[in-house]
Design an enzyme around this catalytic site. Structure first.
Site, mmCIF file in Angstrom:
data_model
loop_
_atom_site.group_PDB
_atom_site.id
_atom_site.type_symbol
_atom_site.label_atom_id
_atom_site.label_comp_id
_atom_site.label_asym_id
_atom_site.label_seq_id
_atom_site.Cartn_x
_atom_site.Cartn_y
_atom_site.Cartn_z
ATOM 1 N N ASP A 3 0.239 5.357 0.544
ATOM 2 C CA ASP A 3 -0.824 6.222 1.069
ATOM 3 C C ASP A 3 -0.513 7.701 1.041
ATOM 4 O O ASP A 3 0.572 8.131 1.448
ATOM 5 C CB ASP A 3 -1.086 5.913 2.557
ATOM 6 N N GLY A 17 -3.727 14.306 17.097
ATOM 7 C CA GLY A 17 -3.779 13.024 17.798
ATOM 8 C C GLY A 17 -5.131 12.702 18.403
ATOM 9 O O GLY A 17 -5.232 11.887 19.324
ATOM 10 N N ASP A 21 3.565 1.000 9.156
ATOM 11 C CA ASP A 21 4.081 1.814 10.275
ATOM 12 C C ASP A 21 5.261 2.674 9.855
ATOM 13 O O ASP A 21 6.223 2.857 10.603
ATOM 14 C CB ASP A 21 4.469 0.926 11.456
ATOM 15 N N TRP A 58 -8.114 10.241 15.935
ATOM 16 C CA TRP A 58 -6.665 10.335 15.737
ATOM 17 C C TRP A 58 -6.222 11.404 14.734
ATOM 18 O O TRP A 58 -5.076 11.846 14.772
ATOM 19 C CB TRP A 58 -6.083 9.000 15.263
ATOM 20 N N GLU A 64 -2.731 10.575 3.036
ATOM 21 C CA GLU A 64 -3.877 10.864 3.899
ATOM 22 C C GLU A 64 -3.813 12.334 4.302
ATOM 23 O O GLU A 64 -2.820 12.777 4.892
ATOM 24 C CB GLU A 64 -3.882 9.972 5.139
ATOM 25 N N GLU A 105 0.842 -1.192 0.000
ATOM 26 C CA GLU A 105 0.000 0.000 0.000
ATOM 27 C C GLU A 105 0.878 1.243 0.000
ATOM 28 O O GLU A 105 1.921 1.291 0.666
ATOM 29 C CB GLU A 105 -0.925 -0.002 1.217
ATOM 30 N N GLU A 122 5.032 6.051 8.860
ATOM 31 C CA GLU A 122 4.359 7.329 8.669
ATOM 32 C C GLU A 122 5.335 8.513 8.642
ATOM 33 O O GLU A 122 6.271 8.571 9.424
ATOM 34 C CB GLU A 122 3.334 7.574 9.792
#
Length: 285
Positions: free
Chosen positions: A103, A199, A128, A195, A105, A101, A130
Site C-alpha cells: 500500500d 488521527g 498492521d 482517521w 496511502e 497487499e 504501517e
C-alpha cells in the site's frame, strides 16, 4: 517506459515472461471498480482525473494481476485543504483472510501542512505494518512518480526513485513474505476523515469539494497472470537481477536521509502496539 499500460512479451532462455509492451489508453489496461461517473479520461485516455464529492469517491483497477515485477504511476494529489481525504495506490491479491497487499496511502492535510504518505505490507493475511513519512515536496503542485519493486528478495517502495521503505524476504526466519499470489493494481480517492488527518481530529471540509487527483504514465512490468507459469520463477527477469537484491550506495544514502528527516511513525518502534519488536523490523535493508 512512461506510457499507459505498456505490454512487453519477452522470451528468455526458453522461458517466457509476460509483461506489458504497447502504448495503451486507460480503458485498454484498466477498469473502473467504483463510481465510474467520477473517473474522467484526459488526453485521449492517456491520463485520468479522479473526483471525490459528497455523493461518492471512486476507484479503478488493472484488468490483470501480476506476480513480481515493478509498477509505477505519476500522481498529482488533491491540492489545498485536503484534510480527511485519502488517495491510495496499492497492489492487492483480492483474497480475503490470506490476502497479500502493498500500500501507498496519501493522507490529506490542512493547507500549508505537509502531505503524509502511509505505507503498509500485508503478507499471508497479516498487516498492521504501517509507516508514515511526510513528503519533502508539495505533491499537489506537480506530478511525481510512485513505484513498487517486488521480487523474490524484497519489496521496495519508491518516491521519485528515492526508496522510502524496504521489506525483505525473511521466510527463513519464519516471517511471511508475499510470493505466491498475483496481485492487481488499484487506486482510489475516498473520504476517511475518521482517521486520515491527525488521527481523525481534522474533518473533511465539504465546502472545498469537489476534490481532484490526477494520474498518468502508468508503467507495468511484471509477470501477467494468468500467463506462463515459468515467468515468475525465471531468474532472468530484470527485476530478479542481483542489482535489485539490495539498494545501491546512492539509494541507501537517500533511504537513510528520508528515514532520519521525514519519518513520523514506524510500527517497529511503537511499543504501545508491539512491546516486543516485530522480527522483520530487525532485518535491516
Amino acid at each position: 517506459m512512461g506510457s499507459f499500460g505498456y505490454l512487453i512479451i519477452c522470451v528468455l532462455a526458453l522461458l517466457s515472461c509476460t509483461v506489458n509492451a504497447r502504448p495503451a489508453t486507460f480503458l485498454q489496461d484498466f477498469r473502473a471498480t467504483w463510481s465510474d461517473s467520477h473517473i474522467r479520461q484526459l488526453e485521449g485516455g492517456r491520463a485520468i482525473q479522479l473526483v471525490l464529492d459528497q455523493n461518492s469517491g471512486c476507484g479503478f483497477a488493472s484488468k490483470y494481476q501480476y506476480l513480481f515485477g515493478r509498477v509505477s504511476m505519476k500522481i498529482k494529489l488533491v491540492p489545498g485543504d485536503s484534510a480527511g481525504t485519502v488517495t491510495a495506490f496499492y497492489m492487492n491479491s483480492d483474497t480475503d483472510r490470506i490476502r497479500d497487499e502493498l500500500d501507498f496511502e496519501f493522507l490529506g492535510n490542512r493547507s500549508g501542512q505537509p502531505y503524509t504518505v502511509q505505507t503498509n505490507v500485508y503478507a499471508h493475511g497479516k498487516g498492521d505494518r504501517e509507516q508514515r513519512i511526510n513528503l519533502w515536496f508539495d505533491p499537489a503542485a506537480a506530478f511525481h512518480t510512485y513505484g513498487i519493486l517486488w521480487n523474490h528478495a524484497r519489496v521496495v517502495f519508491y518516491v521519485d526513485d528515492v526508496p522510502i521503505r524496504v521489506y525483505k524476504n525473511n521466510e527463513a526466519r519464519g516471517i511471511p513474505f508475499p510470493k505466491s499470489q498475483p496481485m492487481g493494481i488499484y487506486s482510489t480517492l475516498w473520504e476517511a476523515d475518521d482517521w486520515a488527518t491527525r488521527g481523525g481530529l481534522e474533518k473533511i471540509d465539504w465546502s472545498k469539494a469537489p476534490f481532484y487527483a490526477y494520474y498518468k504514465d502508468f508503467d507495468i512490468e511484471g509477470c501477467q497472470m494468468p500467463g506462463p507459469s515459468s515467468c515468475a520463477s525465471n531468474p532472468s527477469n530484470w527485476w530478479e537481477g542481483t542489482t535489485y537484491h539490495q539498494l545501491s550506495p546512492v539509494e541507501a544514502r537517500r533511504y537513510r536521509w528520508v528515514r532520519m528527516n521525514h519519518m513520523i511513525y514506524d510500527y517497529c518502534t511503537d511499543k504501545s502496539r508491539y512491546p516486543v519488536t516485530p522480527p522483520e523490523c530487525m532485518a535491516g535493508i
